[in-house]
Each structure stands twice: as C-alpha cells, then as structure tokens.
Design an enzyme around this catalytic site. Structure first.
Site, PDB file in Angstrom:
ATOM      1  N   GLY A   4      42.538  41.887  42.893  1.00 15.78           N
ATOM      2  CA  GLY A   4      41.711  40.993  42.099  1.00 15.78           C
ATOM      3  C   GLY A   4      42.301  39.606  41.955  1.00 15.78           C
ATOM      4  O   GLY A   4      43.283  39.246  42.601  1.00 15.78           O
ATOM      5  N   CYS A  19      38.219  35.954  37.252  1.00  9.12           N
ATOM      6  CA  CYS A  19      38.073  36.789  38.446  1.00  9.12           C
ATOM      7  C   CYS A  19      37.559  36.004  39.644  1.00  9.12           C
ATOM      8  O   CYS A  19      37.028  36.578  40.599  1.00  9.12           O
ATOM      9  CB  CYS A  19      37.175  37.994  38.159  1.00  9.12           C
TER      10      CYS A  19
END
Length: 223
Positions: A72, A173
């Site tokens: 991520g 993100c």
C-alpha cells in the site's frame, strides 16, 4: 486465535513500539512458540508510508512519515481509529489476495452491525462507503499487509471516531478522487474504538478461520 488488547482504552500506543512488538510476536508465531495472535490498539497520531508510496502522496510541510514494510501507500493512524494487527499463519498455498479479502469482509460485516452499508471498490483495497448524495466514494478502513515465512503482519485501520482533518496533509492511500470517512461520520453518533472492539474480534475470528493453518505443536523453550 488469541486476541490481545494493547493498552486499548488507556493509552495511545507509539507506532515504533508497536512495530517492534509485531516483529517479536511474528518471530514467535513463525517459530511455533505462540498461537496466532491479533493485536488491537489505538496509535498516537502518525503517518506511515507503504512500499508503493509516491513522493507526491507525502506531506509537503515537513510532517514526519514512518516508512514501513507493508504493502500500500501512505495513510494516517491515530486516536479514534481501531487498529487490528493479525499475526497469523496462512494456509498453503499462501493467497495474500484472499487474505486481504477476508480482512475486508470482517470490516464490511462489522460496519453492517453499525448500520453502515459498505462495499469494495474494484482495484482499490480497503472498505468503502459508496458515493451517494452526501459525497464521493469514501474509505472507512485501510488495509495494508505483509506476509513473511507464511505469517502475516500489519493489518487494518478502522475509522471509528478520528479527527478526519489529519488526512488533509496527505493523499490517503495515493487516491485523490475519493474521501475518507468514519463510522461516527456516517451514523451521526459517536462510535469509539472501545464500542466496536468486541464485534471486531468476533468478525475477524469468523473471517480468518478459513484462511489460517492449524497451530503447530509449541516448541519447548528453555528458561
């Protein structure tokens, strides 16, 4: 599977301290000295960047960021967010995508218990509230994991009642066409990490049971 609440409700845990704890627990699970363990806690405010974080995702005002060994991109952890770090043995052949989907399902079921309808978004990990009259797609829970020697680390961050302005300094993100939300923001009532920890343990135990391997016999450790 064993659940350990790490100072939950009494202290916001330093990220580096908790990362060291994860590594110790991971080594014990790999060695067969400890059963599968899920750590549950709240962090003190911190930004963490996974392996895929781009330079433009990061704060531009000099705010410190901890680079970590999970998947991520960049996210925030802090008060009002329930963190769950499952350190568990995955069944072979190891299927990381299926494991991530199991984590997401646990949160989807938890959110439903709080009367919040959530979903997955194609191509994006985590748990989302779909776009509606109140706004764009918005992330309720971030997922970032690492698997080493068949045992998982890192995990999920469920927004219960955090100060969502903490996300304003970053591109959460790496996604700039969606927003971030919380159970409290979606329901209009305050829902704290302590309010959801029992249900989180229940849903994780149910979702992960089919993904984990039976514990190996414990290795005798000399005193």
């Amino acid at each position: 599977m064993r659940f350990e609440r790490v100072r939950l409700g009494s202290e916001h845990v330093d990220y580096h301290w908790a990362w060291d704890l994860q590594r110790r627990v991971h080594a014990e699970v790999v060695a067969g000295e400890r059963e599968d363990t899920v750590l549950l806690l709240e962090h003190a405010g911190v930004y963490t960047a996974g392996k895929r974080t781009a330079s433009w995702d990061r704060p531009t005002d000099g705010t410190p960021v901890v680079d970590v060994d999970r998947g991520g991109r960049i996210t925030w952890h802090g008060p009002g967010q329930l963190i769950a770090y499952p350190i568990v043995r995955l069944r072979e052949p190891v299927d990381v995508v299926a494991y991530v989907r199991a984590l997401e399902q646990a949160v989807i079921d938890l959110a439903a218990d709080c009367d919040v309808a959530t979903t997955r978004v194609a191509g994006r990990s985590g748990v989302w509230v779909a776009a509606d009259a109140r706004g764009r797609d918005r992330k309720l829970c971030a997922v970032g994991v690492r698997v080493a020697k068949g045992v998982t680390m890192h995990g999920i961050a469920i927004n219960a009642c955090p100060d969502l302005s903490a996300y304003d300094r970053i591109v959460p993100c790496g996604i700039d066409d969606a927003d971030v939300t919380s159970l409290s923001a979606e329901t209009g009532r305050t829902i704290t990490p302590l309010d959801i920890v029992d249900a989180t343990e229940h849903e994780l135990a149910r979702a992960l049971g089919a993904r984990t391997r039976p514990a190996r016999p414990a290795v005798a450790v000399r005193p």
